[in-house]
Write a protein that holds these residues in place. Structure first.
Motif, PDB file in Angstrom:
ATOM      1  N   LYS A 233       0.827  -1.224   0.000  1.00 30.74           N
ATOM      2  CA  LYS A 233       0.000   0.000   0.000  1.00 30.74           C
ATOM      3  C   LYS A 233       0.853   1.263   0.000  1.00 30.74           C
ATOM      4  O   LYS A 233       0.644   2.191  -0.756  1.00 30.74           O
ATOM      5  CB  LYS A 233      -0.919  -0.007   1.231  1.00 30.74           C
ATOM      6  CG  LYS A 233      -2.332  -0.505   0.922  1.00 30.74           C
ATOM      7  CD  LYS A 233      -3.227  -0.365   2.115  1.00 30.74           C
ATOM      8  CE  LYS A 233      -3.239  -1.663   2.918  1.00 30.74           C
ATOM      9  NZ  LYS A 233      -3.855  -1.601   4.213  1.00 30.74           N
ATOM     10  N   SER A 234       1.821   1.295   0.910  1.00 37.25           N
ATOM     11  CA  SER A 234       2.672   2.489   0.972  1.00 37.25           C
ATOM     12  C   SER A 234       4.082   2.066   1.378  1.00 37.25           C
ATOM     13  O   SER A 234       4.283   0.965   1.906  1.00 37.25           O
ATOM     14  CB  SER A 234       2.129   3.499   1.978  1.00 37.25           C
ATOM     15  OG  SER A 234       2.457   3.070   3.289  1.00 37.25           O
ATOM     16  N   PHE A 235       5.044   2.961   1.164  1.00 28.81           N
ATOM     17  CA  PHE A 235       6.435   2.657   1.494  1.00 28.81           C
ATOM     18  C   PHE A 235       6.572   2.335   2.988  1.00 28.81           C
ATOM     19  O   PHE A 235       7.241   1.379   3.372  1.00 28.81           O
ATOM     20  CB  PHE A 235       7.311   3.871   1.126  1.00 28.81           C
ATOM     21  CG  PHE A 235       8.785   3.635   1.293  1.00 28.81           C
ATOM     22  CD1 PHE A 235       9.477   2.793   0.430  1.00 28.81           C
ATOM     23  CD2 PHE A 235       9.485   4.254   2.324  1.00 28.81           C
ATOM     24  CE1 PHE A 235      10.848   2.581   0.578  1.00 28.81           C
ATOM     25  CE2 PHE A 235      10.857   4.041   2.478  1.00 28.81           C
ATOM     26  CZ  PHE A 235      11.536   3.211   1.607  1.00 28.81           C
ATOM     27  N   TYR A 236       5.874   3.116   3.824  1.00 24.15           N
ATOM     28  CA  TYR A 236       6.035   2.904   5.275  1.00 24.15           C
ATOM     29  C   TYR A 236       5.311   1.641   5.754  1.00 24.15           C
ATOM     30  O   TYR A 236       5.701   1.045   6.754  1.00 24.15           O
ATOM     31  CB  TYR A 236       5.615   4.157   6.046  1.00 24.15           C
ATOM     32  CG  TYR A 236       6.562   5.302   5.729  1.00 24.15           C
ATOM     33  CD1 TYR A 236       7.894   5.224   6.096  1.00 24.15           C
ATOM     34  CD2 TYR A 236       6.135   6.410   5.021  1.00 24.15           C
ATOM     35  CE1 TYR A 236       8.789   6.238   5.770  1.00 24.15           C
ATOM     36  CE2 TYR A 236       7.016   7.435   4.693  1.00 24.15           C
ATOM     37  CZ  TYR A 236       8.349   7.335   5.066  1.00 24.15           C
ATOM     38  OH  TYR A 236       9.242   8.325   4.742  1.00 24.15           O
ATOM     39  N   ASP A 237       4.249   1.240   5.047  1.00 33.73           N
ATOM     40  CA  ASP A 237       3.671  -0.085   5.336  1.00 33.73           C
ATOM     41  C   ASP A 237       4.720  -1.152   5.070  1.00 33.73           C
ATOM     42  O   ASP A 237       4.864  -2.115   5.818  1.00 33.73           O
ATOM     43  CB  ASP A 237       2.451  -0.358   4.439  1.00 33.73           C
ATOM     44  CG  ASP A 237       1.200   0.344   4.953  1.00 33.73           C
ATOM     45  OD1 ASP A 237       1.235   0.816   6.102  1.00 33.73           O
ATOM     46  OD2 ASP A 237       0.228   0.441   4.195  1.00 33.73           O
ATOM     47  N   GLY A 238       5.449  -0.944   3.994  1.00 34.27           N
ATOM     48  CA  GLY A 238       6.527  -1.879   3.640  1.00 34.27           C
ATOM     49  C   GLY A 238       7.605  -1.916   4.709  1.00 34.27           C
ATOM     50  O   GLY A 238       8.106  -2.986   5.068  1.00 34.27           O
ATOM     51  N   ARG A 243      10.229  -4.753   9.310  1.00 30.40           N
ATOM     52  CA  ARG A 243      10.553  -4.801  10.743  1.00 30.40           C
ATOM     53  C   ARG A 243       9.952  -6.047  11.398  1.00 30.40           C
ATOM     54  O   ARG A 243      10.566  -6.693  12.225  1.00 30.40           O
ATOM     55  CB  ARG A 243      10.026  -3.531  11.416  1.00 30.40           C
ATOM     56  CG  ARG A 243      10.699  -3.194  12.745  1.00 30.40           C
ATOM     57  CD  ARG A 243      10.017  -2.026  13.426  1.00 30.40           C
ATOM     58  NE  ARG A 243       8.614  -2.273  13.697  1.00 30.40           N
ATOM     59  CZ  ARG A 243       8.152  -3.062  14.667  1.00 30.40           C
ATOM     60  NH1 ARG A 243       8.991  -3.668  15.468  1.00 30.40           N
ATOM     61  NH2 ARG A 243       6.854  -3.232  14.828  1.00 30.40           N
ATOM     62  N   ARG A 244       8.750  -6.391  10.950  1.00 31.04           N
ATOM     63  CA  ARG A 244       8.109  -7.588  11.521  1.00 31.04           C
ATOM     64  C   ARG A 244       8.849  -8.849  11.076  1.00 31.04           C
ATOM     65  O   ARG A 244       9.007  -9.794  11.847  1.00 31.04           O
ATOM     66  CB  ARG A 244       6.640  -7.656  11.079  1.00 31.04           C
ATOM     67  CG  ARG A 244       5.777  -6.712  11.915  1.00 31.04           C
ATOM     68  CD  ARG A 244       4.404  -6.585  11.336  1.00 31.04           C
ATOM     69  NE  ARG A 244       3.686  -7.851  11.289  1.00 31.04           N
ATOM     70  CZ  ARG A 244       2.656  -8.098  10.479  1.00 31.04           C
ATOM     71  NH1 ARG A 244       2.253  -7.150   9.643  1.00 31.04           N
ATOM     72  NH2 ARG A 244       2.037  -9.252  10.498  1.00 31.04           N
ATOM     73  N   ILE A 245       9.296  -8.847   9.839  1.00 37.83           N
ATOM     74  CA  ILE A 245      10.031 -10.024   9.348  1.00 37.83           C
ATOM     75  C   ILE A 245      11.271 -10.268  10.213  1.00 37.83           C
ATOM     76  O   ILE A 245      11.531 -11.387  10.652  1.00 37.83           O
ATOM     77  CB  ILE A 245      10.432  -9.831   7.859  1.00 37.83           C
ATOM     78  CG1 ILE A 245       9.195  -9.939   6.976  1.00 37.83           C
ATOM     79  CG2 ILE A 245      11.479 -10.853   7.428  1.00 37.83           C
ATOM     80  CD1 ILE A 245       9.424  -9.583   5.505  1.00 37.83           C
ATOM     81  N   ILE A 246      11.989  -9.199  10.505  1.00 36.87           N
ATOM     82  CA  ILE A 246      13.209  -9.367  11.302  1.00 36.87           C
ATOM     83  C   ILE A 246      12.846  -9.680  12.750  1.00 36.87           C
ATOM     84  O   ILE A 246      13.540 -10.423  13.436  1.00 36.87           O
ATOM     85  CB  ILE A 246      14.135  -8.118  11.181  1.00 36.87           C
ATOM     86  CG1 ILE A 246      15.602  -8.487  11.424  1.00 36.87           C
ATOM     87  CG2 ILE A 246      13.755  -6.992  12.098  1.00 36.87           C
ATOM     88  CD1 ILE A 246      16.298  -9.028  10.246  1.00 36.87           C
ATOM     89  N   ASP A 247      11.713  -9.143  13.206  1.00 36.83           N
ATOM     90  CA  ASP A 247      11.264  -9.394  14.572  1.00 36.83           C
ATOM     91  C   ASP A 247      10.909 -10.873  14.778  1.00 36.83           C
ATOM     92  O   ASP A 247      11.154 -11.443  15.828  1.00 36.83           O
ATOM     93  CB  ASP A 247      10.025  -8.538  14.840  1.00 36.83           C
ATOM     94  CG  ASP A 247      10.120  -7.823  16.176  1.00 36.83           C
ATOM     95  OD1 ASP A 247      11.251  -7.690  16.675  1.00 36.83           O
ATOM     96  OD2 ASP A 247       9.077  -7.396  16.690  1.00 36.83           O
ATOM     97  N   PRO A 272       4.630   0.961  -4.175  1.00 39.20           N
ATOM     98  CA  PRO A 272       5.930   0.362  -3.815  1.00 39.20           C
ATOM     99  C   PRO A 272       5.874  -1.165  -3.914  1.00 39.20           C
ATOM    100  O   PRO A 272       4.839  -1.769  -3.631  1.00 39.20           O
ATOM    101  CB  PRO A 272       6.130   0.782  -2.357  1.00 39.20           C
ATOM    102  CG  PRO A 272       5.226   1.926  -2.154  1.00 39.20           C
ATOM    103  CD  PRO A 272       4.064   1.748  -3.091  1.00 39.20           C
ATOM    104  N   VAL A 273       6.964  -1.741  -4.312  1.00 36.71           N
ATOM    105  CA  VAL A 273       7.019  -3.209  -4.463  1.00 36.71           C
ATOM    106  C   VAL A 273       8.055  -3.779  -3.502  1.00 36.71           C
ATOM    107  O   VAL A 273       9.135  -3.205  -3.316  1.00 36.71           O
ATOM    108  CB  VAL A 273       7.372  -3.586  -5.924  1.00 36.71           C
ATOM    109  CG1 VAL A 273       7.695  -5.073  -6.045  1.00 36.71           C
ATOM    110  CG2 VAL A 273       6.229  -3.217  -6.859  1.00 36.71           C
ATOM    111  N   VAL A 345      13.180   5.628  10.801  1.00 32.94           N
ATOM    112  CA  VAL A 345      13.137   5.501   9.339  1.00 32.94           C
ATOM    113  C   VAL A 345      12.289   6.598   8.715  1.00 32.94           C
ATOM    114  O   VAL A 345      12.724   7.309   7.802  1.00 32.94           O
ATOM    115  CB  VAL A 345      12.620   4.101   8.916  1.00 32.94           C
ATOM    116  CG1 VAL A 345      12.324   4.066   7.426  1.00 32.94           C
ATOM    117  CG2 VAL A 345      13.627   3.024   9.274  1.00 32.94           C
ATOM    118  N   LYS A 346      11.064   6.768   9.250  1.00 37.25           N
ATOM    119  CA  LYS A 346      10.155   7.714   8.614  1.00 37.25           C
ATOM    120  C   LYS A 346      10.692   9.143   8.714  1.00 37.25           C
ATOM    121  O   LYS A 346      10.766   9.870   7.708  1.00 37.25           O
ATOM    122  CB  LYS A 346       8.759   7.626   9.243  1.00 37.25           C
ATOM    123  CG  LYS A 346       7.774   8.497   8.522  1.00 37.25           C
ATOM    124  CD  LYS A 346       6.346   8.191   8.878  1.00 37.25           C
ATOM    125  CE  LYS A 346       5.438   9.065   8.003  1.00 37.25           C
ATOM    126  NZ  LYS A 346       4.062   8.970   8.348  1.00 37.25           N
TER     127      LYS A 346
END
Lengths: 447, 265
Positions: A233-238, A243-247, A272-273, A345-346
Motif C-alpha cells: 500500500k505504501s512505502f512505510y507499510d513496507g 521490521r516484523r520479518i526481522i522481529d 511500492p514493491v 526511518v520515517k
C-alpha cells in the motif's frame, strides 16, 4: 624517484613497474561519480607517478619496507569499484594487487576458502559454483570488486539477510605492514581473542595494513529459491513489514523494498514493491515452504507474478545503459546509503528527501531498502544531479545528507565505506579523540 | 551504433568485463583491459598518448568482453573498425605472419582413418594461412563461424573421426587451453577422445600479434606459464608454437593425432 623505480624493478622485475602515461591511466580514479564526470568531460584526469604490481606477498612486503626511505605518498589499488574516493590518484606510488589473485586453499569440510586480495569476487563465485558452493556475497559491483577491496570497504551483497555482510563471512586475514611485517590471523571458528585482526580490517580502507590474504566462509549452493513479489500500500507499510520479518527472525536471503519511483521503473507498478527470496535445499524443502507461507502472510499486499523477481535480478547489472543515457541528458547519477534505526526511518527519510530536493541541482531522487538488521535497515538513495551544477554542489549535497543522518542518529555509512567524501562526517561522529585513535593505530603500524 | 557511442558507453562502466578478458588474465596489465582500451581511444588526443597502435593492438578481438557486457556493447567491432582506418592511413602496419604448421605429414591420421574404413580428405590449408598480424583471431572471431575456419575445422574433423571410430588418445593428464571460444564449441567430443582435462587454462598468448605490439607483455605471459609441466592441448596453432618455444609440451588436437597412436577404447 629514479632510485625508487630502480629498487622496485629489482624487487618485482622491470615489466611490473609502470611509469608511462598510457600504462598509468587505469589508476586515475575509483568509481566515484564526480571523478568519473570530470574525467569524461576532460576537465580533470590525473594519475600516479608509478604503479607497481607485486607478484608475491614477499615482494609486497619488500615494497612496503622501502617506501618510508623515499618519503613518497602511497595508495593501494584493488578493483577500482569504490565510490567514495578512498582511492585517489594523488599519490606518488600505487601498489596494484591484481597479480595476487589466487584461490589458494579450500577446506571443503570446514567450508573455509583462502583467497588472494586481488581475486575478483565474481571469479571466486564462479569457481565455487562449479563445485556446488557459494559465498552468497553479491554486491552490485561483484564483477569489479576484489576480495581485498570487499574487506577494506566493508562490502555487503544483495543476499545479506541470508548470508550476512563481509564482516560475517570473514574468518581470518593476512596483512602486510611496514613496521610489523606480515601478520596472519585465522582461520578461526569464532576466534575469541583481543583485537581480532579480521574484524579490524573490515572497512579499514588501507589504514592498518595491505590485505594479502583473506579467509572466507562458504555455503552449500542452494537447490531451491522460493520467491515473492508484492505490491504494498505504501512505502512505510513496507517498512513495518520488514521490521516484523526481522522481529519474527525469518531470514529470506533477499529482501528489498522499492519506493514508488523505483517500483515504476523495475515493475511498472504504481505502488511500492517488495520482493523476497528464500534459498534452501531439497532436504529442507518442508521447512522452506513453511517459511515461505509465513512470509506470504506477513507481506500484506497484492502478490505479483514471480517472473518479476527474475527479471529484476537478471537486469540489475544493466545499469551502464542507464548511466550512459542520463549522461547524454546531462545528469550524473550518485548513490548514498545510511544505516537507519527502525524507530527513525520515517523521520529520517522524510527529512533527507525534503532537504536534498530543496537543491535545484537534484533532478530526481529514489530509494530502496535492501538490507535489514535487528536494529534497523540500510536505506539506499539514488540521486540524479544536473551536471551543470555538479562541480559546485557535489560536496554540498553530501554535506546536507550526512548532516541529516548524524542529526537523526543514523550510521553515516551502511556499506560503501568512508573514503574522502565522508571523512569530515567521520570526525563528527567519532570526535577528535576517535579519529586520533584511528590515525595513531595507523601510524603505529607504519603508515 | 557509432564508434563514439560504443566508446562512450564503455568509459562510464567500471569495467564489468575486465575479469573475462583473456589478455588481462594473461598479462595483469590494466591498460590492456577492454575498458582501458576504450579510455585510451577516448583520451588519445586530450592526453597526447602518441597514437593508438599499442592500445588497440592489445586486443585479440576474441569477443569475450562483449559476451560479458550486460548491455552487449560491441567494443571488438569498434576496435576492428578503428584498426582498418589506421591500416588505410598507414599508421598501423600489417606484417605477414607465418603459415599454419599443418602442411604435410598426415600419415598417422590417414592410417587411422583407413584402419577404420572411413573415407578421408586431407585439407591443405597452407595457402589460407597467410594471414596478417592482428588478422588471425579477428577473422575467426568476428567473421567466420569457428567450425568453418580451416584450421579449427581440421582439428575438429580429425577428432570427430576418432570419436566415430571409437578410438582414443591416452594422455596421463592434460590442460585444456581455452582462453576464448575458438574451436571448443563441442568440447565433449574432445573429452571423449582425450579424456577429461585436469584443468582449463584461460591465458591468451596474444593471438599472434602481441609480440609485435609489446614484448614486455609477452614476458608477463611467459612468467605466468613457467610452472606448467603438464601437456597442454590448444586449438590455437600460434599458442601451441609459442608455448613450445617456452618449453611447454603444447599441441593442437591434430598434432596429437599425428604424434600419438590412437587405440581402441
Amino acid at each position: 624517484m629514479k632510485q625508487l623505480i630502480n629498487e622496485l624493478k629489482k624487487i618485482v622485475g622491470d615489466e611490473y613497474v609502470i611509469t608511462d602515461k598510457a600504462g598509468l591511466i587505469p589508476y586515475s580514479r575509483d568509481y566515484n561519480p564526480i571523478s568519473l564526470y570530470l574525467e569524461v568531460k576532460k576537465l580533470k584526469i590525473s594519475y600516479p607517478k608509478i604503479a607497481v604490481q607485486p607478484g608475491t606477498i614477499h615482494e609486497l612486503q619488500q615494497i612496503l619496507e622501502i617506501i618510508p626511505k623515499y618519503k613518497v605518498k602511497m595508495g593501494v589499488y584493488g578493483g577500482g569499484s569504490g565510490v567514495l574516493q578512498a582511492y585517489t590518484p594523488d599519490v606518488d606510488l600505487v601498489i596494484d594487487l591484481c597479480r595476487l589473485n589466487w584461490i589458494r586453499w579450500y577446506d571443503e569440510e570446514s567450508r573455509i576458502l583462502y583467497l588472494g586480495p586481488g581475486a575478483y569476487l565474481i571469479e571466486v563465485e564462479e569457481w565455487l559454483g562449479r563445485r556446488g558452493y557459494t559465498l552468497g556475497h553479491y554486491p552490485q559491483s561483484i564483477h569489479v570488486t576484489t576480495v581485498g577491496g570487499a574487506v577494506a570497504t566493508g562490502s555487503i551483497g544483495m543476499y545479506s539477510s541470508g548470508y550476512g555482510g563481509i564482516e560475517d563471512l570473514i574468518v581470518g586475514v593476512e596483512i602486510a605492514t611496514p613496521r610489523y611485517g606480515i601478520i596472519r590471523y585465522g582461520p578461526v571458528v569464532r576466534g575469541n581473542i583481543p583485537l581480532p585482526l579480521d574484524k579490524l580490517m573490515v572497512n579499514s580502507e588501507g589504514r592498518f595494513g595491505v590485505i594479502t590474504g583473506v579467509y572466507l566462509k562458504v555455503f552449500r549452493k542452494p537447490d531451491i529459491t522460493l520467491k515473492g513479489v508484492v505490491k504494498i500500500k505504501s512505502f512505510y507499510d513496507g517498512v513495518e513489514i520488514l521490521r516484523r520479518i526481522i522481529d519474527y527472525r525469518v531470514y529470506p536471503h533477499l529482501i528489498r523494498l522499492f519506493d514508488e519511483y523505483e517500483s515504476s521503473i523495475y515493475f511498472h507498478s504504481d505502488k511500492p514493491v517488495l520482493i523476497y527470496g528464500l534459498h534452501g535445499y531439497n532436504e529442507t524443502l518442508e521447512l522452506l515452504m513453511n517459511w515461505k507461507s509465513t512470509l506470504d502472510r506477513i507481506v500484506d499486499g497484492e502478490h505479483m507474478d514471480d517472473k518479476y523477481y527474475d527479471e529484476w535480478v537478471n537486469s540489475r547489472y544493466r545499469y551502464i545503459d542507464y548511466i550512459h543515457r542520463l549522461y547524454k541528458m546531462g545528469i550524473i547519477v550518485d548513490t548514498m546509503e545510511y544505516g537507519v534505526p527502525w524507530s527513525r526511518v520515517k523521520k529520517f527519510n522524510e527529512e533527507i528527501r525534503g532537504r536534498l530536493l530543496e537543491n535545484p541541482g537534484i533532478v530526481y531522487l529514489s530509494s530502496h531498502i535492501s538490507h535489514i538488521h535487528t536494529t534497523g535497515c540500510g536505506i539506499y538513495y539514488t540521486l540524479g544531479i544536473d551536471s551543470g551544477s555538479i562541480q559546485e554542489e557535489y560536496m554540498n549535497i553530501w554535506r546536507i545528507a550526512l548532516e541529516t543522518a548524524i542529526e537523526n542518529g543514523c550510521d553515516i555509512s551502511h556499506h560503501h565505506g568512508i573514503g574522502r567524501i565522508r571523512y569530515e562526517a567521520l570526525k563528527r561522529i567519532y570526535g577528535e579523540a576517535g579519529v586520533k585513535l584511528i590515525d595513531d593505530i595507523s601510524r603505529l603500524l607504519g603508515f | 551504433m557509432s564508434i563514439q557511442d560504443v566508446i562512450e558507453k564503455c568509459i562510464v562502466c567500471p569495467g564489468i568485463c575486465t575479469y573475462k578478458c583473456p589478455i588481462f588474465k594473461s598479462t595483469d596489465y590494466r591498460a590492456a583491459a577492454p575498458v582501458n582500451i576504450a579510455r585510451a581511444i577516448y583520451f588519445q588526443e586530450y592526453l597526447d598518448l602518441g597514437g593508438l597502435r599499442e592500445s588497440i593492438g592489445y586486443c585479440t578481438l576474441c569477443g569475450k568482453c562483449r559476451e560479458a557486457c550486460p548491455i552487449n556493447n560491441p567494443l571488438p567491432e569498434a576496435i576492428k573498425t578503428l584498426r582498418k582506418k589506421l591500416i588505410e592511413s598507414e599508421e598501423l602496419e600489417f606484417k605477414p605472419i607465418e603459415p599454419a604448421i599443418y602442411t604435410s605429414n598426415y600419415r598417422s591420421l590417414r592410417d587411422t582413418i583407413r584402419l577404420g574404413g572411413e573415407e578421408y580428405t586431407v585439407i591443405d590449408t597452407s595457402e589460407l594461412y597467410i594471414h596478417v598480424s592482428y588478422g588471425y583471431i579477428e577473422r575467426i572471431s568476428l567473421e567466420t563461424s569457428y567450425n568453418e575456419d580451416p584450421d579449427i575445422f581440421q582439428n575438429n574433423y580429425s577428432i570427430e573421426l576418432l570419436r566415430r571410430l571409437g578410438l582414443k588418445i591416452s594422455l596421463d593428464s592434460y590442460i585444456l587451453h581455452k582462453p576464448c571460444k575458438i574451436g571448443w564449441e563441442n568440447i565433449d567430443m574432445f573429452r571423449d577422445v582425450f579424456g577429461k582435462e585436469e584443468e582449463i587454462l584461460e591465458i591468451c598468448l596474444g593471438g599472434g600479434g602481441l609480440d609485435l605490439i609489446s614484448p614486455n607483455l609477452l614476458k608477463r605471459i611467459k612468467s605466468k606459464l613457467n610452472s606448467i609441466d603438464t601437456t597442454v592441448i590448444t586449438q590455437c596453432c600460434r599458442a601451441a608454437k609459442r608455448m613450445r618455444e617456452w618449453g611447454i609440451k603444447a599441441y593442437t588436437p591434430i598434432e596429437l593425432v599425428i604424434q600419438y597412436e590412437a587405440t581402441d577404447k
